[in-house]
Design a protein around this motif. Structure first.
Motif, PDB file in Angstrom:
ATOM      1  N   SER A 154       0.749  -1.365  -0.037  1.00 24.42           N
ATOM      2  CA  SER A 154      -0.116  -0.013  -0.034  1.00 24.42           C
ATOM      3  C   SER A 154       0.649   1.280   0.064  1.00 24.42           C
ATOM      4  O   SER A 154       0.213   2.240   0.201  1.00 24.42           O
ATOM      5  N   ILE A 155       2.167   1.290  -0.231  1.00 27.79           N
ATOM      6  CA  ILE A 155       2.745   2.370  -0.311  1.00 27.79           C
ATOM      7  C   ILE A 155       2.907   2.964  -1.637  1.00 27.79           C
ATOM      8  O   ILE A 155       2.513   2.300  -2.350  1.00 27.79           O
ATOM      9  N   SER A 156       3.098   4.267  -1.802  1.00 28.35           N
ATOM     10  CA  SER A 156       3.112   5.124  -2.977  1.00 28.35           C
ATOM     11  C   SER A 156       4.060   4.541  -3.903  1.00 28.35           C
ATOM     12  O   SER A 156       5.193   3.899  -3.623  1.00 28.35           O
ATOM     13  N   LEU A 157       3.905   4.656  -5.409  1.00 33.37           N
ATOM     14  CA  LEU A 157       4.775   4.256  -6.443  1.00 33.37           C
ATOM     15  C   LEU A 157       6.279   4.905  -6.417  1.00 33.37           C
ATOM     16  O   LEU A 157       7.236   4.192  -6.743  1.00 33.37           O
ATOM     17  N   ASN A 158       6.279   6.080  -5.685  1.00 29.33           N
ATOM     18  CA  ASN A 158       7.670   6.636  -5.656  1.00 29.33           C
ATOM     19  C   ASN A 158       8.547   5.965  -4.727  1.00 29.33           C
ATOM     20  O   ASN A 158       9.642   5.592  -4.929  1.00 29.33           O
ATOM     21  N   GLU A 159       7.926   5.587  -3.606  1.00 29.27           N
ATOM     22  CA  GLU A 159       8.722   5.047  -2.497  1.00 29.27           C
ATOM     23  C   GLU A 159       9.197   3.599  -3.001  1.00 29.27           C
ATOM     24  O   GLU A 159      10.247   3.139  -2.955  1.00 29.27           O
ATOM     25  N   SER A 192       1.837  12.183   2.277  1.00 28.41           N
ATOM     26  CA  SER A 192       2.912  12.552   1.550  1.00 28.41           C
ATOM     27  C   SER A 192       2.369  12.857   0.121  1.00 28.41           C
ATOM     28  O   SER A 192       1.204  12.688  -0.290  1.00 28.41           O
ATOM     29  N   LYS A 193       3.424  12.854  -0.725  1.00 31.06           N
ATOM     30  CA  LYS A 193       3.213  12.958  -2.069  1.00 31.06           C
ATOM     31  C   LYS A 193       3.624  11.935  -2.835  1.00 31.06           C
ATOM     32  O   LYS A 193       4.365  11.246  -2.611  1.00 31.06           O
ATOM     33  N   GLY A 194       2.778  11.274  -3.699  1.00 37.86           N
ATOM     34  CA  GLY A 194       3.043  10.259  -4.629  1.00 37.86           C
ATOM     35  C   GLY A 194       1.772   9.797  -5.640  1.00 37.86           C
ATOM     36  O   GLY A 194       0.974  10.650  -6.038  1.00 37.86           O
ATOM     37  N   SER A 195       1.893   8.559  -5.701  1.00 36.43           N
ATOM     38  CA  SER A 195       0.861   8.011  -6.797  1.00 36.43           C
ATOM     39  C   SER A 195       0.450   6.726  -6.592  1.00 36.43           C
ATOM     40  O   SER A 195       1.327   5.816  -5.930  1.00 36.43           O
ATOM     41  N   PHE A 196      -0.603   6.168  -6.771  1.00 34.39           N
ATOM     42  CA  PHE A 196      -1.013   4.942  -7.007  1.00 34.39           C
ATOM     43  C   PHE A 196      -1.526   4.584  -8.336  1.00 34.39           C
ATOM     44  O   PHE A 196      -2.039   5.194  -8.909  1.00 34.39           O
ATOM     45  N   ILE A 197      -1.185   3.293  -8.498  1.00 37.85           N
ATOM     46  CA  ILE A 197      -1.726   2.511  -9.594  1.00 37.85           C
ATOM     47  C   ILE A 197      -2.951   1.769  -9.573  1.00 37.85           C
ATOM     48  O   ILE A 197      -2.833   0.678  -8.516  1.00 37.85           O
ATOM     49  N   ASN A 198      -4.020   1.933  -9.675  1.00 33.21           N
ATOM     50  CA  ASN A 198      -5.191   1.241  -9.217  1.00 33.21           C
ATOM     51  C   ASN A 198      -5.320   0.007 -10.098  1.00 33.21           C
ATOM     52  O   ASN A 198      -4.621  -0.225 -10.960  1.00 33.21           O
ATOM     53  N   PRO A 221       3.475  15.717   9.719  1.00 33.69           N
ATOM     54  CA  PRO A 221       3.840  16.057  11.215  1.00 33.69           C
ATOM     55  C   PRO A 221       5.130  16.700  11.182  1.00 33.69           C
ATOM     56  O   PRO A 221       5.965  16.596  10.462  1.00 33.69           O
ATOM     57  N   HIS A 222       5.413  17.818  12.008  1.00 33.27           N
ATOM     58  CA  HIS A 222       6.371  18.928  11.525  1.00 33.27           C
ATOM     59  C   HIS A 222       7.753  18.313  11.640  1.00 33.27           C
ATOM     60  O   HIS A 222       8.420  18.805  10.665  1.00 33.27           O
ATOM     61  N   ASP A 223       7.970  17.611  12.409  1.00 35.14           N
ATOM     62  CA  ASP A 223       9.769  17.237  12.448  1.00 35.14           C
ATOM     63  C   ASP A 223       9.488  15.915  11.593  1.00 35.14           C
ATOM     64  O   ASP A 223      10.696  15.320  11.748  1.00 35.14           O
ATOM     65  N   TYR A 224       8.974  15.521  10.612  1.00 37.27           N
ATOM     66  CA  TYR A 224       9.049  14.364   9.916  1.00 37.27           C
ATOM     67  C   TYR A 224      10.137  14.775   8.636  1.00 37.27           C
ATOM     68  O   TYR A 224       9.928  15.754   7.915  1.00 37.27           O
ATOM     69  N   LEU A 225      10.834  13.765   7.969  1.00 29.41           N
ATOM     70  CA  LEU A 225      11.204  14.151   6.938  1.00 29.41           C
ATOM     71  C   LEU A 225      10.679  13.175   5.831  1.00 29.41           C
ATOM     72  O   LEU A 225       9.891  12.203   6.121  1.00 29.41           O
ATOM     73  N   SER A 226      10.522  13.622   4.562  1.00 31.35           N
ATOM     74  CA  SER A 226       9.704  12.907   3.758  1.00 31.35           C
ATOM     75  C   SER A 226      10.189  11.563   3.168  1.00 31.35           C
ATOM     76  O   SER A 226      11.291  11.292   3.365  1.00 31.35           O
ATOM     77  N   ASN A 227       9.320  10.686   3.108  1.00 26.07           N
ATOM     78  CA  ASN A 227       9.782   9.067   2.874  1.00 26.07           C
ATOM     79  C   ASN A 227      10.857   9.180   1.697  1.00 26.07           C
ATOM     80  O   ASN A 227      11.765   8.436   1.578  1.00 26.07           O
ATOM     81  N   GLU A 228      10.416   9.799   0.374  1.00 20.98           N
ATOM     82  CA  GLU A 228      11.248  10.094  -0.813  1.00 20.98           C
ATOM     83  C   GLU A 228      12.577  10.577  -0.335  1.00 20.98           C
ATOM     84  O   GLU A 228      13.700   9.884  -0.730  1.00 20.98           O
TER      85      GLU A 228
END
Lengths: 161, 721
Positions: free
Chosen positions: B323-328, B611-617, B632-639
């Motif tokens: 279930s994680i985004s395509l970019n990740e 986060s920012k990303g995309s899904f392929i259904n 949340p403020h002190d998070y780094l984006s997963n990408e």
């Protein structure tokens, strides 16, 4: 024309006119008062410090409809709300930034339950920047303290509404 | 002007319009507004609110626009005095019993009655008797009721009978005392029931978790995609102070119409759970200690590079959430493949991997969701369809309502609210056998000879029964047919054989195959190479360990991304593997008991809600979302985290843009020419006696849903239905 002006100058007519005004004021009733010992009268419509009112049974009036924060032109009001245990809609926090407030009175007009009111208090101070945020407790305390006076003022004004 | 069109005059302008439509549909298309309450474009016409009365010339009375078909030469005046008077009178009647509690009503600000009362309401009420009150029903943890506000438009009732298929709410009583109720006291449990919140034009049915918290004008609206199933439901997130307050549907007629499932609507609550991680944790001297992102990146790199340098990449394994985004997925799969790691898989719900070589390029539906309703025959195999993908069940119901024959082969009788032609109920083991019998029946119907490679298998099976023959006949005789391969089949110990049978059956009956997949982005996982047997864009690669093998063995380094052991079908195996692996790196949203005990590095990651990303259904539609403001403020984006990890390892960052360019043609090509292989899987020795997925709990699918308070207090989760 020139002659007329010359006569006016020589006879000091303007000077005498001005002195007469001073003389009149000298004998008339004074408009200044010795503030803070003496205070000028205030209209019942005077818009001073904001307060939150209660019903006679002690229940807070505010139902968290947020119309006051929506209408506030200075965006001074911040409200958080939730369902209280008894199922009624109540605020969990009600904050007014006293520095932002421009005392326009729109909030009072918008309030459907006459909860937020403007009292006659115009003289209050704070020593630290943080104190400009008036919390729900402070606003309710103000309301409780000036309850009689505010109610009397609202009653006086009610015939014109 | 074609035969289908007629000329009508609306407000003095002549239009030529479709003659099969109702007046209100025409005016909506033309942008002429007629007020309405009970009319909804996705529901049947009730014409009971009378708000849309308009003047039609040559008619004695004003007519309801929603129930008046257009006819040639019709002259309609929407703005005339008699239209206005009719509408104002209707409004006056509606307001007689409607309470004036707008300040405490959650619908205030988005209320259709409130809006129309401004335009059509009178200033004074002529009614000075007592207003009516009605009792409130408890409809469960999702929908709150204030029935006194109800204006009896019956949209919720019609939704129940037409869309959900089960009439959970009904109208009881007559005249003045009629009311909307469940009749026998019960909760509303249908998986789409949350939609009655949006349908209700007033504040009678409302969102219970959202009750009394915010006003609509305070909320920002952000488009997004729901991450809880493979349908790719379009949603709007309503956000205040960077916090999601509620979720409503975004209408997309080719995917979800105006409906979303309850788990799409209420699932987000889980991300505000108190056990959310707030910083990386590194195990030092047996205890987890808070660390910086930089330190944790360095440490992960050290662990991996030491193994890579000693050429023991096969000691590294990674399990990735579907279930994680395509970019990740892209970054993760690339990073690991650049390091030479082959053991990566996302199929944590699958037991049988013997058919890996026969896998399609990615699991897809091979048909647009909105075309399902045109199928003449649909066979659903091994699927608790309503719980797995509520919206596909909705489309199948649509097909059934249109007269298609729907057949099921499943391991237990499940409740469906549409006519079913045949239902083969077997035990879990015999699902395969039954599909085989179906194939056998199809062979005898199509008069083709059974190829050698499957003859052995088929001859061992019993003769097909009448039911099998009927289903096969229905599949072979109809043109538009669809086989839906469900999630229970995907988790079946004989999945490979089931799928091969389905492939053969599809060729025999020229049916389409719709494969459901676990998670929101399993399609992306296949394409980006989060599978052990192929790399990016289905390039062949050296075979690595599959999910079951990864979970059943020890590793020097085990990476878990976005999943908890509870997500895995073989939970005990995975926990054992986590215990005995030397180093465990867990990328997790939440604190987890198992990770707290055994993980060595825990990295907090963002959910796709933040986060920012995309899904392929599952129809191969790439859908992007950008919810980065919800961080949340002190998070780094997963990408950023993964990119940093790739940079520090000394390899160059692969270009996601280049990948995207190849992606769209690749998806198109594979959907247009689905290359289903009709081979049978190579038989292997007995698989381990693992428990297959028998029951599907729709609110226990991922870590977020498990922590969503409203969903966890439903009957489905509490299990007392």
């Amino acid at each position: 024309m020139r002659l007329f002006r010359l006569i006016k100058k020589l006879t000091l007519i303007d000077f005498i006119k001005g002195s007469l005004v001073t003389l009149k004021a000298f004998f008339s009733r004074k408009v200044t008062v010795q503030y803070p010992e003496v205070k000028t009268p205030l209209s019942p419509r005077f818009r001073g410090k904001l307060a939150l009112m209660r019903y006679d049974n002690g229940e807070e009036r505010c139902i968290a409809c947020k119309l006051c924060s929506a209408v506030c032109p200075a965006q001074a009001i911040t409200i958080e709300s939730e369902e209280r245990d008894d199922g009624t809609r109540r605020t969990t926090s009600f904050e007014i930034d006293a520095f932002k407030c421009i005392y326009c009175g729109f909030c009072e007009e918008a309030c459907p339950v006459d909860s937020i009111v403007e009292t006659n208090i115009f003289e209050y101070h704070m020593t630290e920047n943080q104190q400009r945020i008036q919390t729900k407790e402070m606003l309710l305390a103000t309301g409780d303290k000036y309850r009689e006076q505010t109610n009397a003022n609202k009653k006086k004004d009610s015939t014109y509404k | 002007m074609t035969d289908n069109e007629v000329k009508i005059t609306i407000d003095g302008v002549v239009y030529s319009v479709d003659k099969n439509k109702m007046l209100i549909e025409i005016t909506d298309e033309l942008g002429i507004y007629i007020p309405r309450f009970c009319y909804h474009e996705k529901l049947s016409i009730a014409a009971n609110c009378r708000m849309c009365l308009v003047e039609v010339e040559n008619s004695n009375n004003t007519l309801p626009a929603c129930a008046t078909p257009v006819s040639d030469g019709m002259v309609v005046n929407t703005q005339s005095t008699s239209s206005k008077t009719a509408q104002e009178s209707t409004m006056e009647f509606l307001l007689i019993n409607h309470p004036l509690d707008c300040p405490i009503c959650d619908q205030g600000g988005e209320c259709e009655l409130q809006d129309l009362a401004y335009s059509y309401g009178k200033n004074n009420s002529r009614f000075d008797l007592l207003k009516q009150t009605k009792p409130n029903d408890d409809l469960g943890p999702l929908v709150s009721t204030d029935m006194t506000r109800c204006i009896m438009c019956t949209r919720c009732v019609r939704f129940g009978s037409e869309v959900a298929g089960i009439q959970e709410l009904g109208t009881i009583g007559r005249g003045e005392s009629s009311t909307i109720s469940t009749f026998v006291e019960q909760t509303v449990d249908h998986e789409l029931s949350g939609n009655i919140i949006d349908l209700c034009p007033v504040g009678a049915l409302n969102n219970k978790p959202y009750r009394y918290t915010d006003r609509t004008w305070e909320l920002d609206q952000i488009k997004s995609i729901s991450p809880h199933d493979c349908v790719g439901t379009n949603i709007y997130m309503h956000v205040k102070n960077n916090k999601i307050k509620r979720i409503v549907p975004l209408q997309n007629d080719s995917i979800n119409e105006s409906w979303i499932a309850d788990r799409d609507r209420f699932g987000f609550d889980g991300i505000y759970s108190s056990d959310r991680l707030d910083g990386p944790l590194i195990r030092t001297n047996g205890d987890l200690v808070k660390a910086s992102h930089e330190d944790s990146i360095k440490l992960i790199n050290e662990h991996i590079s030491s193994l890579v340098n000693s050429n023991s990449q096969d000691k590294i394994a990674a399990l990735v959430s579907p279930s994680i985004s395509l970019n990740e997925q892209f970054l993760l799969a690339n990073y690991l493949s650049l390091q030479g790691v082959k053991n990566i898989d996302h199929r944590i719900h699958q037991i049988d991997f013997t058919g890996d070589t026969l896998d399609p390029l990615f699991p897809h539906l091979n048909i647009n969701l909105s075309d399902i309703q045109n199928m003449k025959t649909i066979l659903v195999i091994g699927s608790d369809l309503r719980k797995e993908t509520p919206l596909i069940a909705h489309w199948v119901k649509r097909a059934a309502d249109k007269g298609s024959s729907i057949h099921f082969i499943d391991n237990s009788i499940r409740e469906y609210h549409f006519p079913i032609s045949d239902y083969i109920m077997t035990d879990n083991d015999s699902i395969t056998e039954n599909i085989g019998m179906l194939v056998k029946a199809a062979f005898s119907i199509s008069d083709s000879s059974i190829p050698n490679h499957i003859e052995d298998n088929l001859s061992r099976l019993p003769e097909p029964t009448r039911t099998h023959k009927q289903i096969a006949l229905s599949l072979c005789n109809n043109d538009e047919t669809l086989l839906i391969n469900g999630l229970l089949a995907r988790s079946h110990p004989d999945f490979a054989l089931i799928r091969s049978y389905i492939n053969i059956l599809s060729e025999l009956s020229s049916s389409r195959i719709g494969e459901l997949s676990h998670g929101a982005n399993a399609v992306g996982a296949y394409i980006t190479g989060c599978i052990p047997h192929r790399s990016q864009l289905a390039e062949p690669s050296e075979q690595g360990l599959n999910a079951l093998q990864i979970a059943s063995s020890n590793h020097d380094l085990l990476i878990l991304y976005g999943l908890e052991s509870k997500d895995c079908l073989y939970e005990t195996n995975l926990v054992e593997s986590i215990k005995s692996s030397k180093t465990v790196i867990a990328f997790s949203y939440f604190e987890d008991e198992v990770f707290n005990k055994y993980a060595d590095i825990i990295i907090p990651i963002n959910t796709t809600y933040e986060s920012k990303g995309s899904f392929i259904n599952l129809t191969g539609t790439l859908q992007e979302f950008n919810n980065e403001m919800m961080h949340p403020h002190d998070y780094l984006s997963n990408e950023k985290f993964l990119s940093d990890l790739i940079n520090i390892s000394g390899t160059s960052l692969p270009s996601f843009e280049d990948f995207l360019k190849q992606l769209i043609p690749f998806i198109q090509e594979s959907i247009n020419n689905p290359n289903y292989i009709n081979e049978l899987p190579i038989e292997i020795t007995e698989t381990e006696p693992l428990n297959a997925l028998n029951e599907f709990n729709m609110y226990n699918l991922d870590p977020i849903l498990r922590r969503s308070k409203p969903l966890q207090s439903t009957k489905e989760s509490l299990g007392d239905n």
